[in-house]
Design a protein around this motif. Structure first.
Motif, PDB file in Angstrom:
ATOM      1  N   SER A  29       0.791  -1.286  -0.051  1.00 47.21           N
ATOM      2  CA  SER A  29       0.073   0.005  -0.026  1.00 47.21           C
ATOM      3  C   SER A  29       0.848   1.274   0.093  1.00 47.21           C
ATOM      4  CB  SER A  29      -0.937  -0.120   1.142  1.00 47.21           C
ATOM      5  OG  SER A  29      -0.247  -0.049   2.629  1.00 47.21           O
ATOM      6  N   TYR A  30       2.165   1.067   0.519  1.00 46.41           N
ATOM      7  CA  TYR A  30       2.835   2.534   0.297  1.00 46.41           C
ATOM      8  C   TYR A  30       3.463   2.816  -1.191  1.00 46.41           C
ATOM      9  CZ  TYR A  30       4.181   3.427   5.295  1.00 46.41           C
ATOM     10  OH  TYR A  30       3.848   3.951   6.393  1.00 46.41           O
ATOM     11  N   LYS A  31       3.141   3.942  -1.243  1.00 46.26           N
ATOM     12  CA  LYS A  31       3.679   4.640  -2.497  1.00 46.26           C
ATOM     13  C   LYS A  31       5.263   4.573  -2.698  1.00 46.26           C
ATOM     14  CE  LYS A  31       1.349   8.395  -2.068  1.00 46.26           C
ATOM     15  NZ  LYS A  31       0.709   9.851  -2.566  1.00 46.26           N
ATOM     16  N   LYS A  32       5.613   4.278  -3.858  1.00 42.90           N
ATOM     17  CA  LYS A  32       7.050   4.519  -4.116  1.00 42.90           C
ATOM     18  C   LYS A  32       7.677   5.884  -3.627  1.00 42.90           C
ATOM     19  CE  LYS A  32       8.545   3.382  -8.362  1.00 42.90           C
ATOM     20  NZ  LYS A  32       8.789   3.423  -9.662  1.00 42.90           N
ATOM     21  N   SER A  33       6.980   6.954  -3.947  1.00 43.91           N
ATOM     22  CA  SER A  33       7.646   8.202  -3.845  1.00 43.91           C
ATOM     23  C   SER A  33       7.508   8.522  -2.229  1.00 43.91           C
ATOM     24  CB  SER A  33       6.254   9.513  -4.273  1.00 43.91           C
ATOM     25  OG  SER A  33       5.279   9.148  -3.773  1.00 43.91           O
ATOM     26  N   ASP A  34       6.529   7.749  -1.402  1.00 41.26           N
ATOM     27  CA  ASP A  34       6.846   7.837  -0.005  1.00 41.26           C
ATOM     28  C   ASP A  34       7.910   7.323   0.665  1.00 41.26           C
ATOM     29  OD1 ASP A  34       4.621   9.750   0.237  1.00 41.26           O
ATOM     30  OD2 ASP A  34       3.240   8.010   0.692  1.00 41.26           O
ATOM     31  N   VAL A  35       8.193   5.858   0.065  1.00 41.66           N
ATOM     32  CA  VAL A  35       9.262   5.534   0.560  1.00 41.66           C
ATOM     33  C   VAL A  35      10.732   6.094   0.238  1.00 41.66           C
ATOM     34  CG1 VAL A  35      10.760   3.228   0.203  1.00 41.66           C
ATOM     35  CG2 VAL A  35       8.150   3.242   0.594  1.00 41.66           C
ATOM     36  N   LEU A  36      10.807   6.695  -1.098  1.00 43.89           N
ATOM     37  CA  LEU A  36      11.863   7.336  -1.546  1.00 43.89           C
ATOM     38  C   LEU A  36      12.096   8.582  -0.851  1.00 43.89           C
ATOM     39  CD1 LEU A  36      11.832   6.561  -5.552  1.00 43.89           C
ATOM     40  CD2 LEU A  36      13.107   5.375  -3.630  1.00 43.89           C
ATOM     41  N   ASN A  37      11.059   9.160  -0.407  1.00 45.77           N
ATOM     42  CA  ASN A  37      11.039  10.561   0.473  1.00 45.77           C
ATOM     43  C   ASN A  37      11.854  10.061   1.864  1.00 45.77           C
ATOM     44  OD1 ASN A  37      10.335  13.510   0.639  1.00 45.77           O
ATOM     45  ND2 ASN A  37       9.205  12.480   2.401  1.00 45.77           N
ATOM     46  N   GLU A  38      11.223   9.182   2.466  1.00 57.01           N
ATOM     47  CA  GLU A  38      11.925   8.720   3.761  1.00 57.01           C
ATOM     48  C   GLU A  38      13.364   8.529   3.664  1.00 57.01           C
ATOM     49  OE1 GLU A  38      11.345   5.649   7.190  1.00 57.01           O
ATOM     50  OE2 GLU A  38       9.833   5.782   5.768  1.00 57.01           O
ATOM     51  N   GLY A 163      24.683   3.567  26.375  1.00 58.83           N
ATOM     52  CA  GLY A 163      23.989   4.875  26.927  1.00 58.83           C
ATOM     53  C   GLY A 163      23.926   5.923  25.895  1.00 58.83           C
ATOM     54  N   LYS A 164      24.347   5.588  24.514  1.00 56.23           N
ATOM     55  CA  LYS A 164      24.400   6.690  23.736  1.00 56.23           C
ATOM     56  C   LYS A 164      22.976   6.559  22.665  1.00 56.23           C
ATOM     57  CE  LYS A 164      27.157   8.086  19.784  1.00 56.23           C
ATOM     58  NZ  LYS A 164      28.338   7.941  18.756  1.00 56.23           N
ATOM     59  N   PRO A 165      22.392   7.689  22.615  1.00 58.97           N
ATOM     60  CA  PRO A 165      21.113   7.700  21.940  1.00 58.97           C
ATOM     61  C   PRO A 165      21.073   7.836  20.527  1.00 58.97           C
ATOM     62  CG  PRO A 165      21.434   9.950  22.964  1.00 58.97           C
ATOM     63  CD  PRO A 165      22.635   8.964  23.164  1.00 58.97           C
ATOM     64  N   TYR A 166      20.161   7.239  19.821  1.00 59.06           N
ATOM     65  CA  TYR A 166      19.943   7.526  18.306  1.00 59.06           C
ATOM     66  C   TYR A 166      18.590   7.715  18.174  1.00 59.06           C
ATOM     67  CZ  TYR A 166      24.948   5.553  17.075  1.00 59.06           C
ATOM     68  OH  TYR A 166      25.972   5.492  16.954  1.00 59.06           O
ATOM     69  N   ILE A 167      18.169   8.528  16.991  1.00 60.77           N
ATOM     70  CA  ILE A 167      17.047   8.971  16.662  1.00 60.77           C
ATOM     71  C   ILE A 167      16.680   8.352  15.433  1.00 60.77           C
ATOM     72  CG2 ILE A 167      15.317  10.885  16.319  1.00 60.77           C
ATOM     73  CD1 ILE A 167      17.603  12.556  17.927  1.00 60.77           C
ATOM     74  N   ILE A 168      15.611   7.630  15.146  1.00 57.40           N
ATOM     75  CA  ILE A 168      15.230   6.711  14.172  1.00 57.40           C
ATOM     76  C   ILE A 168      13.699   7.395  13.426  1.00 57.40           C
ATOM     77  CG2 ILE A 168      16.278   4.933  15.253  1.00 57.40           C
ATOM     78  CD1 ILE A 168      13.483   3.494  15.472  1.00 57.40           C
ATOM     79  N   ASP A 169      13.660   6.977  12.223  1.00 58.79           N
ATOM     80  CA  ASP A 169      12.468   7.072  11.418  1.00 58.79           C
ATOM     81  C   ASP A 169      12.069   8.668  11.158  1.00 58.79           C
ATOM     82  OD1 ASP A 169       9.936   6.974  10.396  1.00 58.79           O
ATOM     83  OD2 ASP A 169       8.751   6.480  12.082  1.00 58.79           O
ATOM     84  N   TRP A 170      12.903   9.008  10.266  1.00 54.97           N
ATOM     85  CA  TRP A 170      12.587  10.400   9.756  1.00 54.97           C
ATOM     86  C   TRP A 170      11.662  10.718   8.454  1.00 54.97           C
ATOM     87  CZ3 TRP A 170      15.117  14.266  12.372  1.00 54.97           C
ATOM     88  CH2 TRP A 170      15.883  13.650  13.532  1.00 54.97           C
ATOM     89  N   ALA A 171      10.634   9.799   8.268  1.00 51.98           N
ATOM     90  CA  ALA A 171       9.857   9.780   7.496  1.00 51.98           C
ATOM     91  C   ALA A 171       9.112  11.063   7.392  1.00 51.98           C
ATOM     92  CB  ALA A 171       8.975   8.625   7.380  1.00 51.98           C
ATOM     93  N   HIS A 172       9.033  11.515   8.390  1.00 46.67           N
ATOM     94  CA  HIS A 172       7.787  12.822   8.429  1.00 46.67           C
ATOM     95  C   HIS A 172       8.707  14.247   8.675  1.00 46.67           C
ATOM     96  CE1 HIS A 172       4.844  10.160   8.763  1.00 46.67           C
ATOM     97  NE2 HIS A 172       5.307   9.575   9.616  1.00 46.67           N
ATOM     98  N   ALA A 173      10.134  14.036   8.558  1.00 46.79           N
ATOM     99  CA  ALA A 173      11.016  15.185   8.722  1.00 46.79           C
ATOM    100  C   ALA A 173      10.716  16.438   7.916  1.00 46.79           C
ATOM    101  CB  ALA A 173      12.188  14.956   8.774  1.00 46.79           C
TER     102      ALA A 173
END
Length: 249
Positions: A29-38, A163-173
């Motif tokens: 269901s995911y559009k190619k454009s949304d995946v590439l944008n993420e 204890g090092k933090p990583y931020i994930i999931d930048w789809a909506h940046a």
């Protein structure tokens, strides 16, 4: 590439681990454009120097699009908060500090938050009068160019064993107003039924950023309208009531 070790199952996606790589496979269901944008968002945010998993590849696997990144070992901040409720204040302070660190950066090639919000308002099921009011409110807000995550919540922060933090999931940046991003975080806590934590978060964010609470609250109807476009039935009643509110006290 092996897809036999599932490490997460977010909505309409499955994330696998294969050695030192994480493979996020999107359903049809995911559009190619949304995946590439993420993927493009991730590559652009990498350039800021923030701790995020490095983008490795984008490809199709069995007809489904997949984003491959560096695998980060550890637990999410959400898991740690649930496992150690006595450390809630400590973890919340870390959480807000990370959000403020993100917002110190700029990322000029990202989409503008204001433009995205105008588009989302048009996609809602609100009537024309409500949409007009929301567009007018949005137009009155200061246009900034700070890096905004767009889905900043404890589930999107991984803390390594060191204890090092990583931020994930930048789809909506996007690039935009930091208070809009704070309003969305506040909204997400409430949608999870964590009203007390939401209030504590908002108070701490405003204190550390020297932002008036009323200013963040002015963004709530806008981000609530935007969230409603996702169409989750269990969220609609709350979101519609918040999108309809003119002022918060």
């Amino acid at each position: 590439m092996k897809l036999d070790n599932i490490i997460a199952t977010p909505a309409k996606k499955v994330v696998y681990r294969d050695g030192d790589q994480a493979i996020k496979v999107f359903d049809e269901s995911y559009k190619k454009s949304d995946v590439l944008n993420e993927a493009l968002n991730t590559a652009r945010v990498e350039e800021t120097g923030l701790n995020i998993p490095q983008l490795i590849d984008v490809q199709q696997i069995d007809g489904k699009w997949a984003i491959i990144t560096e695998y980060i070992p550890g637990k999410t901040l959400a898991q740690l908060m649930e496992e150690n409720p006595e450390k809630e204040d400590e973890y919340l302070e870390m959480f807000v500090d990370l959000q403020l660190e993100v917002q110190k950066h700029t990322c000029p090639m990202l989409n503008m938050l204001t433009e995205k919000m105008h588009r989302k308002i048009n996609e809602t099921k609100l009537d024309a009068t409500m949409r007009y009011e929301l567009h007018a409110r949005l137009a009155s807000m200061h246009v900034h160019k700070k890096l905004c995550h767009g889905d900043f919540n404890p589930s999107n922060i991984i803390i390594t064993p060191e204890g090092k933090p990583y931020i994930i999931d930048w789809a909506h940046a996007t690039q935009g107003n930091a208070s809009a991003d704070a309003a969305r975080t506040y909204l997400l806590f409430n949608l999870e039924g964590k009203e007390a934590l939401a209030r504590k978060y908002l108070k701490l964010f405003c204190l550390k950023s020297d932002t008036a609470k009323q200013y963040v609250q002015k963004w709530i109807p806008i981000v609530a309208a935007s969230q409603s476009v996702k169409g989750k039935p269990e969220e609609q009643e709350l979101l519609m009531s918040w999108a309809s509110v003119v002022e918060y006290y």
